[in-house]
Design a protein around this motif. Structure first.
Motif, PDB file in Angstrom:
ATOM      1  N   SER A   1     -10.106  73.737 -77.724  1.00  0.00           N
ATOM      2  CA  SER A   1     -10.664  75.013 -77.272  1.00  0.00           C
ATOM      3  C   SER A   1     -11.761  75.522 -78.192  1.00  0.00           C
ATOM      4  CB  SER A   1      -9.554  76.069 -77.187  1.00  0.00           C
ATOM      5  OG  SER A   1      -9.012  76.319 -78.481  1.00  0.00           O
ATOM      6  N   HIS A   2     -11.993  74.860 -79.330  1.00  0.00           N
ATOM      7  CA  HIS A   2     -12.914  75.432 -80.311  1.00  0.00           C
ATOM      8  C   HIS A   2     -13.899  74.437 -80.910  1.00  0.00           C
ATOM      9  CE1 HIS A   2      -9.822  73.580 -82.746  1.00  0.00           C
ATOM     10  NE2 HIS A   2     -10.538  73.758 -83.831  1.00  0.00           N
ATOM     11  N   VAL A   3     -13.757  73.142 -80.630  1.00  0.00           N
ATOM     12  CA  VAL A   3     -14.645  72.132 -81.217  1.00  0.00           C
ATOM     13  C   VAL A   3     -15.335  71.373 -80.093  1.00  0.00           C
ATOM     14  CG1 VAL A   3     -14.801  70.067 -82.639  1.00  0.00           C
ATOM     15  CG2 VAL A   3     -13.242  71.897 -83.287  1.00  0.00           C
ATOM     16  N   LYS A   4     -16.664  71.317 -80.149  1.00  0.00           N
ATOM     17  CA  LYS A   4     -17.436  70.623 -79.121  1.00  0.00           C
ATOM     18  C   LYS A   4     -18.190  69.411 -79.662  1.00  0.00           C
ATOM     19  CE  LYS A   4     -16.137  73.837 -76.312  1.00  0.00           C
ATOM     20  NZ  LYS A   4     -15.054  73.548 -75.340  1.00  0.00           N
ATOM     21  N   ARG A   5     -18.364  69.301 -80.973  1.00  0.00           N
ATOM     22  CA  ARG A   5     -19.141  68.212 -81.560  1.00  0.00           C
ATOM     23  C   ARG A   5     -18.310  66.928 -81.627  1.00  0.00           C
ATOM     24  NH1 ARG A   5     -20.336  69.564 -87.124  1.00  0.00           N
ATOM     25  NH2 ARG A   5     -21.536  67.616 -87.058  1.00  0.00           N
ATOM     26  N   ARG A   6     -18.902  65.851 -81.129  1.00  0.00           N
ATOM     27  CA  ARG A   6     -18.218  64.557 -81.164  1.00  0.00           C
ATOM     28  C   ARG A   6     -17.985  64.081 -82.594  1.00  0.00           C
ATOM     29  NH1 ARG A   6     -18.825  61.098 -76.427  1.00  0.00           N
ATOM     30  NH2 ARG A   6     -19.540  62.368 -74.663  1.00  0.00           N
ATOM     31  N   ALA A   7     -18.902  64.454 -83.496  1.00  0.00           N
ATOM     32  CA  ALA A   7     -18.806  63.978 -84.875  1.00  0.00           C
ATOM     33  C   ALA A   7     -17.645  64.602 -85.636  1.00  0.00           C
ATOM     34  CB  ALA A   7     -20.123  64.260 -85.611  1.00  0.00           C
ATOM     35  N   CYS A   8     -16.954  65.573 -85.041  1.00  0.00           N
ATOM     36  CA  CYS A   8     -15.849  66.243 -85.729  1.00  0.00           C
ATOM     37  C   CYS A   8     -14.557  65.429 -85.714  1.00  0.00           C
ATOM     38  CB  CYS A   8     -15.591  67.610 -85.096  1.00  0.00           C
ATOM     39  SG  CYS A   8     -16.836  68.859 -85.530  1.00  0.00           S
TER      40      CYS A   8
END
Length: 287
Positions: A131-138
């Motif tokens: 619900s809070h992270v959109k970056r693939r690199a995360c």
């Protein structure tokens, strides 16, 4: 009173927006002790009571279920107190950073594509839902590839684990067309506000001999599709030409054109001709 506060308080966020909090009853409480949970996501807010308790065999509250939880507010404050025949029960307070207690969902859309020419397989997937992270690199991933056992071919079951994989694909180079495999993947944090615990495993995806594709098979499939398309095109053109030719009238020949006979007019003409001949015959007899 010592020993009456709850113990082992644990909260877990799962499936993006659901949260369960559980605890054990105090060591020195009787069966008529009851607990109540309150929480808020800001110090300025008022506490909100639990709406969906988990109970033990004695009807005592031992947990709470939450829905529509978001991690945009990074902290949550919990308070658990209780009562027992009018006696005071120790309160329990705890602050939790929400993203740290999230159990990541499995990576999505795991696919495997094996080619005979390269003797390898490309494994691809999409990041887990949050619900809070959109970056693939995360995210970084752990992959387990299992070689399925086959007693008939004297193949034993073995597994291979690859950890700390970044990106959303992996090349499996030890592929053998005579063996069957399965792959599963899970995710964890890669330097963002993501839980450092490993998430849930994806459903195992099997691949191997029955899924093997070669360059020649691709070419044959392409030729078949093109041939079918060509036949369909020719049939469509032929049908169209027939329809067009049927609607265009042929030019008339003024010298050889035969008009349809009108029987009423023809009968009238014949009657006139007979009357004329009779009149002439009578005149000749008179003269």
């Amino acid at each position: 009173m010592n020993g009456t506060a709850i113990e082992n308080f644990v909260c877990v966020i799962f499936n993006v927006s659901f949260m369960n909090c559980t605890w054990h009853v105090g060591r020195n409480v009787s069966g008529d002790t009851q607990y109540f949970l309150y929480w808020k996501t800001s110090r300025k807010e008022d506490f909100t009571g639990c709406q969906n308790y988990i109970k033990d065999n004695y009807g005592r509250h031992t947990g709470c279920r939450f829905q529509n939880v978001t991690i945009e507010n990074k902290r949550a404050y919990f308070l658990v107190n209780g009562s027992r025949n009018g006696q005071n029960i120790q309160s329990y307070k705890k602050m939790i950073i929400l993203y740290k207690i999230e159990k990541l969902t499995p990576p999505l859309n795991v696919t495997v594509n094996c080619t005979e020419a390269s003797h390898g397989c490309e494994i691809q997937w999409q990041p887990p839902r949050t619900s809070h992270v959109k970056r693939r690199a995360c995210f970084k991933y752990e992959i387990v590839i299992e070689n399925k056992a086959d007693p008939e071919k004297n193949i034993r079951s073995t597994s291979r684990t690859e950890s700390s994989i970044t990106g959303n694909s992996y090349i499996f180079e030890s592929f053998s067309a005579e063996k069957r495999y399965s792959v599963k993947i899970r995710a964890t944090d890669n330097g963002c506000l993501v839980s450092t615990s490993w998430g849930e495993w994806s459903t195992p995806v099997e691949f191997g001999t029955s899924q093997l594709t070669s360059t020649s098979s691709y070419i044959l499939s392409l030729i078949s599709v093109l041939a079918a398309g060509l036949v369909l095109f020719l049939c469509t053109v032929r049908t169209y030409l027939k329809k067009v030719s049927a609607t265009i009238p042929w030019p008339r020949d003024p010298f050889h054109e035969h008009y349809p006979m009108d029987f009423k007019i023809e009968y009238k003409n014949q009657s006139i001709m007979h009357e004329t001949e009779d009149t002439i015959a009578i005149i000749e007899e008179v003269t």
